[in-house]
Design an enzyme around this catalytic site. Sequence first.
Site, PDB file in Angstrom:
ATOM      1  N   TRP A  23       0.819  -1.205   0.000  1.00 47.29           N
ATOM      2  CA  TRP A  23       0.000   0.000   0.000  1.00 47.29           C
ATOM      3  C   TRP A  23       0.856   1.260   0.000  1.00 47.29           C
ATOM      4  O   TRP A  23       0.384   2.331  -0.283  1.00 47.29           O
ATOM      5  CB  TRP A  23      -0.949   0.012   1.190  1.00 47.29           C
ATOM      6  CG  TRP A  23      -0.301  -0.031   2.542  1.00 47.29           C
ATOM      7  CD1 TRP A  23       0.335   0.993   3.164  1.00 47.29           C
ATOM      8  CD2 TRP A  23      -0.255  -1.140   3.435  1.00 47.29           C
ATOM      9  NE1 TRP A  23       0.780   0.593   4.391  1.00 47.29           N
ATOM     10  CE2 TRP A  23       0.431  -0.718   4.595  1.00 47.29           C
ATOM     11  CE3 TRP A  23      -0.734  -2.437   3.372  1.00 47.29           C
ATOM     12  CZ2 TRP A  23       0.648  -1.554   5.676  1.00 47.29           C
ATOM     13  CZ3 TRP A  23      -0.516  -3.261   4.461  1.00 47.29           C
ATOM     14  CH2 TRP A  23       0.167  -2.824   5.589  1.00 47.29           C
ATOM     15  N   ARG A  24       2.132   1.128   0.334  1.00 50.73           N
ATOM     16  CA  ARG A  24       2.978   2.325   0.354  1.00 50.73           C
ATOM     17  C   ARG A  24       3.310   2.804  -1.051  1.00 50.73           C
ATOM     18  O   ARG A  24       3.886   3.869  -1.222  1.00 50.73           O
ATOM     19  CB  ARG A  24       4.260   2.048   1.117  1.00 50.73           C
ATOM     20  CG  ARG A  24       4.013   2.118   2.605  1.00 50.73           C
ATOM     21  CD  ARG A  24       5.300   2.371   3.331  1.00 50.73           C
ATOM     22  NE  ARG A  24       5.043   2.556   4.751  1.00 50.73           N
ATOM     23  CZ  ARG A  24       5.768   2.010   5.713  1.00 50.73           C
ATOM     24  NH1 ARG A  24       6.790   1.255   5.420  1.00 50.73           N
ATOM     25  NH2 ARG A  24       5.485   2.238   6.965  1.00 50.73           N
ATOM     26  N   GLU A  36       1.336   3.171  10.095  1.00 47.62           N
ATOM     27  CA  GLU A  36       2.367   3.242  11.137  1.00 47.62           C
ATOM     28  C   GLU A  36       1.786   3.012  12.532  1.00 47.62           C
ATOM     29  O   GLU A  36       2.448   2.429  13.387  1.00 47.62           O
ATOM     30  CB  GLU A  36       3.102   4.576  11.072  1.00 47.62           C
ATOM     31  CG  GLU A  36       3.938   4.768   9.806  1.00 47.62           C
ATOM     32  CD  GLU A  36       5.010   3.682   9.634  1.00 47.62           C
ATOM     33  OE1 GLU A  36       5.351   3.022  10.623  1.00 47.62           O
ATOM     34  OE2 GLU A  36       5.476   3.504   8.501  1.00 47.62           O
ATOM     35  N   TYR A  81      -2.784  -3.849  21.832  1.00 44.18           N
ATOM     36  CA  TYR A  81      -2.423  -2.449  22.149  1.00 44.18           C
ATOM     37  C   TYR A  81      -3.532  -1.506  21.699  1.00 44.18           C
ATOM     38  O   TYR A  81      -3.339  -0.635  20.856  1.00 44.18           O
ATOM     39  CB  TYR A  81      -1.094  -2.066  21.499  1.00 44.18           C
ATOM     40  CG  TYR A  81       0.106  -2.671  22.178  1.00 44.18           C
ATOM     41  CD1 TYR A  81       0.141  -2.854  23.550  1.00 44.18           C
ATOM     42  CD2 TYR A  81       1.221  -3.053  21.440  1.00 44.18           C
ATOM     43  CE1 TYR A  81       1.245  -3.409  24.171  1.00 44.18           C
ATOM     44  CE2 TYR A  81       2.330  -3.610  22.063  1.00 44.18           C
ATOM     45  CZ  TYR A  81       2.329  -3.788  23.425  1.00 44.18           C
ATOM     46  OH  TYR A  81       3.418  -4.333  24.033  1.00 44.18           O
ATOM     47  N   TYR A 119       9.680   7.800  16.265  1.00 44.72           N
ATOM     48  CA  TYR A 119       9.737   6.847  15.151  1.00 44.72           C
ATOM     49  C   TYR A 119       8.597   7.090  14.152  1.00 44.72           C
ATOM     50  O   TYR A 119       8.816   7.208  12.943  1.00 44.72           O
ATOM     51  CB  TYR A 119       9.679   5.384  15.628  1.00 44.72           C
ATOM     52  CG  TYR A 119       9.314   4.507  14.466  1.00 44.72           C
ATOM     53  CD1 TYR A 119      10.254   4.166  13.517  1.00 44.72           C
ATOM     54  CD2 TYR A 119       7.974   4.141  14.230  1.00 44.72           C
ATOM     55  CE1 TYR A 119       9.912   3.459  12.383  1.00 44.72           C
ATOM     56  CE2 TYR A 119       7.625   3.428  13.102  1.00 44.72           C
ATOM     57  CZ  TYR A 119       8.598   3.093  12.185  1.00 44.72           C
ATOM     58  OH  TYR A 119       8.242   2.417  11.057  1.00 44.72           O
ATOM     59  N   ASP A 137      13.737   1.989  14.527  1.00 42.87           N
ATOM     60  CA  ASP A 137      12.843   1.013  15.159  1.00 42.87           C
ATOM     61  C   ASP A 137      13.719  -0.137  15.648  1.00 42.87           C
ATOM     62  O   ASP A 137      14.946  -0.049  15.601  1.00 42.87           O
ATOM     63  CB  ASP A 137      11.779   0.533  14.175  1.00 42.87           C
ATOM     64  CG  ASP A 137      12.373  -0.385  13.139  1.00 42.87           C
ATOM     65  OD1 ASP A 137      13.573  -0.226  12.821  1.00 42.87           O
ATOM     66  OD2 ASP A 137      11.660  -1.278  12.650  1.00 42.87           O
ATOM     67  N   CYS A 208      31.147  -4.102   8.041  1.00 49.55           N
ATOM     68  CA  CYS A 208      30.301  -4.371   9.208  1.00 49.55           C
ATOM     69  C   CYS A 208      31.172  -4.896  10.353  1.00 49.55           C
ATOM     70  O   CYS A 208      31.866  -5.908  10.213  1.00 49.55           O
ATOM     71  CB  CYS A 208      29.215  -5.386   8.871  1.00 49.55           C
ATOM     72  SG  CYS A 208      28.237  -5.891  10.312  1.00 49.55           S
TER      73      CYS A 208
END
Length: 343
Positions: A23-24, A36, A81, A119, A137, A208
């Site tokens: 959907w983005r 979000e 939540y 965030y 995140d 890294c």
Amino acid sequence: MEIGNRARAVEDWFAANRRRLPWRTRRSAWRSLVSEFMLQQTQVARVVEKFEPFLTRFPDPASLAAADEQEVLAMWQGLGYYRRARNLKRAAEMIVERFGGRTPLEPDELLELPGVGRYTAGAIASIAGRRRVPIVDGNVQRVLARLHEDDADPTSRDAIARAWQRATELVDACDRPDRLNEGMMELGALVCTPGMADCGVCPLATGCGARRSGRQASIPPPKRAAVKIEVHHHSVLVRRNGRLLMEQRGDDGIWAGLWQVPTVESKRKLGPSQVSRRCGVELTEIDRVGSFTHELSHRRIHVHVFRGDAAPGARAPGRTWQTRSGLERLPVSNAVRRILELG
DNA sequence: AAATCGTGGTC
DNA sequence: TGACCAAGATT
């Protein structure tokens, strides 16, 4: 590797890999905001099931602002939540009142909305608005900690501050903040995961720190899980004329605003007669139906289910008798859903 | 600033 | 199987 090259390596990797959030591809601030909120501490796969139905019902801030909170919670049912759902509705109201119904894309304006933190504001501003702002995140923090071989406790203030600093440096050096930020999160979710670092396909493998020292598995150190308190919920399926008695939970605490069958909460397990006496409605009979445990992140709930018959003319102030079809419209927790299945 | 807030997946 | 974790925010 120079930082600009690092950033572009992530951007290119993301551009070449399929997105899990289709959907983005439509860049809408409202869709991004809803997305979000749902994604806070929630895995992508869970959100995918809920997102389009919610957006179909609430296609813009005005429709959500005008909606009944009960219906909003019902659309949120199962995601957990639940305060997010109430905050999202309040955010929609604020968007209508203060921003003329148009979801803002500036980080400072987004931060004024309830339920929007650093965030979420950064994600919407950078991904939907292509603003040059960082996001951190859980995924990004892990990728950055390994990249910089930072083995500090990831919950510490300093470790969090370093992650935001490093994310800021990366986004400042990148070409496309949306691709960089989504790319960093996707890397963490698909390549540089908690259990395994698939360095062979990682665009950041060169340079890294954790890979160089072979410490991918121990960076970052695990967060200590919260101690789970054990509590007992005694829930009574109260019947009368084919209807079931339901009550609404209060404004605070777990499952705030959701509905349940009459429930007695206690530290210890109670017997049928105690439950009958304390459940708030006069019963002529009570029987055990079954029990199960329901795990929350910080609590283990032992759910004991009973079935009772309301005394003729019994009063149940503040509660409602619901038919089966009426029940389906009330938002309930997954625990209550299981209880209702026993009825 | 440590606790609180849900649920499901992973290894 | 039981930690640990997930596109965190709030108080």
